[in-house]
Design a protein around this motif. Structure first.
Motif, short mmCIF file in Angstrom:
data_model
loop_
_atom_site.label_atom_id
_atom_site.label_comp_id
_atom_site.label_asym_id
_atom_site.label_seq_id
_atom_site.Cartn_x
_atom_site.Cartn_y
_atom_site.Cartn_z
N GLN A 67 -54.95 -80.83 38.38
CA GLN A 67 -54.52 -81.51 39.61
C GLN A 67 -53.62 -82.73 39.38
N SER A 68 -52.45 -82.52 38.87
CA SER A 68 -51.44 -83.56 38.67
C SER A 68 -51.87 -84.66 37.70
N ILE A 69 -52.96 -84.47 37.02
CA ILE A 69 -53.39 -85.47 36.05
C ILE A 69 -52.35 -85.61 34.95
N ALA A 70 -51.72 -84.52 34.57
CA ALA A 70 -50.71 -84.55 33.50
C ALA A 70 -49.59 -85.51 33.86
N ASP A 71 -49.04 -85.39 35.07
CA ASP A 71 -47.95 -86.28 35.49
C ASP A 71 -48.39 -87.74 35.48
N GLU A 72 -49.58 -88.01 35.96
CA GLU A 72 -50.08 -89.39 36.00
C GLU A 72 -50.27 -89.94 34.59
N ASN A 73 -50.75 -89.09 33.67
CA ASN A 73 -50.92 -89.54 32.28
C ASN A 73 -49.58 -89.88 31.64
N ILE A 74 -48.57 -89.09 31.92
CA ILE A 74 -47.22 -89.33 31.38
C ILE A 74 -46.66 -90.62 31.97
N LYS A 75 -46.77 -90.78 33.28
CA LYS A 75 -46.25 -91.99 33.93
C LYS A 75 -46.91 -93.24 33.37
N LYS A 76 -48.22 -93.18 33.18
CA LYS A 76 -48.96 -94.33 32.66
C LYS A 76 -48.51 -94.67 31.24
N MET A 77 -48.39 -93.65 30.38
CA MET A 77 -47.99 -93.89 29.00
C MET A 77 -46.59 -94.49 28.93
N SER A 79 -44.90 -96.07 31.35
CA SER A 79 -44.82 -97.38 31.99
C SER A 79 -45.32 -98.48 31.06
N GLN A 80 -46.23 -98.15 30.16
CA GLN A 80 -46.70 -99.12 29.18
C GLN A 80 -45.60 -99.50 28.19
N ASN A 81 -44.56 -98.67 28.11
CA ASN A 81 -43.41 -98.96 27.25
C ASN A 81 -42.23 -99.47 28.07
N GLY A 82 -42.48 -99.85 29.33
CA GLY A 82 -41.44 -100.46 30.15
C GLY A 82 -40.59 -99.49 30.96
N TRP A 83 -40.91 -98.21 30.96
CA TRP A 83 -40.14 -97.23 31.71
C TRP A 83 -40.65 -97.15 33.14
N LEU A 93 -39.71 -85.26 34.50
CA LEU A 93 -40.03 -86.55 35.11
C LEU A 93 -38.97 -87.53 34.64
N PHE A 94 -38.30 -88.17 35.57
CA PHE A 94 -37.17 -89.04 35.28
C PHE A 94 -37.60 -90.49 35.33
N PHE A 95 -37.22 -91.23 34.28
CA PHE A 95 -37.58 -92.64 34.15
C PHE A 95 -36.32 -93.44 33.85
N GLU A 96 -36.37 -94.74 34.16
CA GLU A 96 -35.28 -95.65 33.84
C GLU A 96 -35.84 -96.93 33.24
N LYS A 97 -35.00 -97.52 32.36
CA LYS A 97 -35.38 -98.79 31.74
C LYS A 97 -34.09 -99.48 31.30
N GLN A 98 -33.78 -100.62 31.88
CA GLN A 98 -32.62 -101.43 31.52
C GLN A 98 -31.34 -100.59 31.47
N GLY A 99 -31.14 -99.76 32.49
CA GLY A 99 -29.94 -98.95 32.59
C GLY A 99 -29.98 -97.65 31.79
N ASP A 100 -30.99 -97.46 30.96
CA ASP A 100 -31.14 -96.21 30.22
C ASP A 100 -31.97 -95.22 31.03
N ARG A 101 -31.70 -93.96 30.81
CA ARG A 101 -32.43 -92.90 31.52
C ARG A 101 -33.18 -92.04 30.51
N LEU A 102 -34.37 -91.65 30.87
CA LEU A 102 -35.21 -90.84 30.01
C LEU A 102 -35.79 -89.70 30.84
N ILE A 103 -35.83 -88.52 30.25
CA ILE A 103 -36.42 -87.37 30.93
C ILE A 103 -37.56 -86.85 30.06
N ALA A 104 -38.75 -86.84 30.62
CA ALA A 104 -39.92 -86.25 29.97
C ALA A 104 -40.12 -84.88 30.61
N THR A 105 -40.13 -83.84 29.80
CA THR A 105 -40.31 -82.49 30.35
C THR A 105 -41.71 -82.00 30.04
#
Length: 124
Positions: A67-77, A79-83, A93-105
């Motif tokens: 039940q979407s636990i995977a997405d929440e676990n990824i977001k939490k991990m 976000s702890q690195n500033g994304w 899942l698309f993330f940004e940090k200081q103008g950089d873009r990251l995609i977690a698949t």
């Protein structure tokens, strides 16, 4: 009668071997790690998401899929690195940090586990 006993014992031995080594799971997309080891890393950890390997500029993780636990676990991990999470599109899942873009698949590995592929640059 002896043939039947040998047959039953053989079938039981093979079934136990297949089950304990997780041979019925789909193949892993990374080398040098067995299916059994991947599952045990998560089950033996108190973390919700566990690193499996680093290969070809990516880090592979495993997490539970309920039940979407995977997405929440990824977001939490991440976000702890500033994304900062921006959006989800399909398995990305698309993330940004200081103008950089990251995609977690994500990749549904089994009904119980999700594999996550993240560029190694997420730690910087």
């Amino acid at each position: 009668m002896k043939k039947m006993i040998v047959f039953v014992v053989s079938v039981l031995f093979i079934a136990v071997f297949v089950f304990t080594n997780k041979l019925f799971y789909p193949p892993l997309p990374m080398e040098n790690l067995s299916k059994k080891e991947a599952v045990e890393l998560l089950n033996d950890s108190n973390k919700a998401i566990v690193k499996l390997a680093s290969e070809n500029g990516y880090e592979w993780y495993i997490t539970r899929s309920a039940q979407s636990i995977a997405d929440e676990n990824i977001k939490k991990m991440l976000s702890q690195n500033g994304w900062l999470f921006k959006q989800k599109d399909g398995s990305g899942l698309f993330f940004e940090k200081q103008g950089d873009r990251l995609i977690a698949t994500t990749q549904m590995w089994t009904g119980d586990y999700v594999l996550v592929k993240i560029p190694v640059t997420f730690n910087k």
